[in-house]
Design a protein around this motif. Sequence first.
Motif, PDB file in Angstrom:
ATOM      1  N   LYS A   3      78.333  24.002 -58.192  1.00 12.85           N
ATOM      2  CA  LYS A   3      78.081  22.729 -58.849  1.00 12.85           C
ATOM      3  C   LYS A   3      78.453  21.564 -57.953  1.00 12.85           C
ATOM      4  N   ARG A  47      78.402  21.402 -54.667  1.00  5.54           N
ATOM      5  CA  ARG A  47      77.428  21.250 -53.589  1.00  5.54           C
ATOM      6  C   ARG A  47      76.152  20.591 -54.120  1.00  5.54           C
ATOM      7  N   VAL A  48      75.726  20.994 -55.312  1.00  5.30           N
ATOM      8  CA  VAL A  48      74.525  20.422 -55.917  1.00  5.30           C
ATOM      9  C   VAL A  48      74.759  18.956 -56.268  1.00  5.30           C
ATOM     10  N   ASP A  74      74.289  16.637 -53.255  1.00  2.00           N
ATOM     11  CA  ASP A  74      72.959  16.543 -52.667  1.00  2.00           C
ATOM     12  C   ASP A  74      72.159  15.427 -53.347  1.00  2.00           C
ATOM     13  N   PHE A  89      69.000  16.582 -55.328  1.00  2.00           N
ATOM     14  CA  PHE A  89      69.297  17.114 -56.654  1.00  2.00           C
ATOM     15  C   PHE A  89      69.687  15.993 -57.611  1.00  2.00           C
ATOM     16  N   PRO A 133      65.095  21.181 -51.813  1.00  2.51           N
ATOM     17  CA  PRO A 133      66.460  21.310 -52.352  1.00  2.51           C
ATOM     18  C   PRO A 133      66.726  22.688 -52.976  1.00  2.51           C
ATOM     19  N   TYR A 134      65.727  23.229 -53.666  1.00  2.00           N
ATOM     20  CA  TYR A 134      65.891  24.540 -54.294  1.00  2.00           C
ATOM     21  C   TYR A 134      66.011  25.638 -53.238  1.00  2.00           C
ATOM     22  N   GLU A 190      69.480  25.376 -51.525  1.00  2.00           N
ATOM     23  CA  GLU A 190      70.556  25.860 -52.386  1.00  2.00           C
ATOM     24  C   GLU A 190      70.483  27.378 -52.530  1.00  2.00           C
ATOM     25  N   SER A 191      69.279  27.933 -52.584  1.00  2.00           N
ATOM     26  CA  SER A 191      69.128  29.392 -52.660  1.00  2.00           C
ATOM     27  C   SER A 191      69.720  30.056 -51.425  1.00  2.00           C
TER      28      SER A 191
END
Length: 87
Positions: A1, A3-4, A7, A10, A61-62, A65-66
């Motif tokens: 959370k 890190r997101v 960004d 995000f 971004p996805y 994060e993955s």
Amino acid sequence: KIRVAKDEKFAEIIRKNKDAAMKKGMIRLSDLRKEMAQENGGKKNETPAEVKQKVRDQFAPYLNESINVLLDLVMSVPVTAHSRNQN
């Protein structure tokens, strides 16, 4: 959370989701046109290369994060002598 939350891409996605939730499913064509004009800098038609880049930017971004989650999982698993001998 954390890190997101740091960004900025995000943060923009979360802001857009909150804006959409406040509209309760109502979509106005005038709002969409204003948003498109802001994103395109007043340009009416986008070239295929611009559309392709826009799609990549939306998924970036996805994807990032993955990859970060995968790295976290790989780095958290301890390597033992037993796990090395099973190969």
